[in-house]
Design an enzyme around this catalytic site. Structure first.
Site: not given
Ligand code: FES
Length: 127
Positions: A34, A103
């Protein structure tokens, strides 16, 4: 509702945001998928985390997770900070959606990385 009230609260009003200039340990981790990055600063006195701050460049759940994770280790011993699991962060936030669990892993890993940094600077403290 996708996010719990606690997640929203810690996202809108994150605790312990910022930086500690003379930190005893600094950790930084990123998630390649991400692209989010989290930095943790620790102040340690007598084996206790006396202060902790974070900077997170990432999604709302990453911000809420780092805020909650810092609250969970503030004032605690290094040993209990080392034992912090991402599951404990998720529980304290009253849950995260499945695709946002990573996360909370980022928050736990950043704390571990900062503690590793502390130990590398204070090898006499390492067990
Ligand atoms: Fe990757 Fe939240 S989407 S840390």
């Amino acid at each position: 509702m996708l996010y719990s009230e606690k997640v929203m609260d810690h996202f809108m009003n994150p605790r312990n945001v910022g930086k500690i200039e003379d930190a005893d340990g600094v950790g930084e981790v990123g998630n390649a998928k991400c692209g989010d990055i989290m930095k943790i600063y620790l102040k340690i006195d007598d084996d206790v985390v006396t202060d902790v701050k974070f900077e997170t460049f990432g999604c709302g759940s990453a911000i809420a997770s780092s805020s909650m994770a810092t609250e969970l280790i503030k004032g605690k011993s290094i040993d209990s900070a080392l034992e912090l699991t991402n599951q404990a962060v998720v529980e304290a936030l009253d849950g995260l959606p499945q695709h946002k669990i990573h996360c909370s892993v980022l928050a736990k890993d950043a704390i571990k990385d900062a503690l590793d940094d502390y130990y590398s600077k204070h090898p006499e403290k390492a067990k």
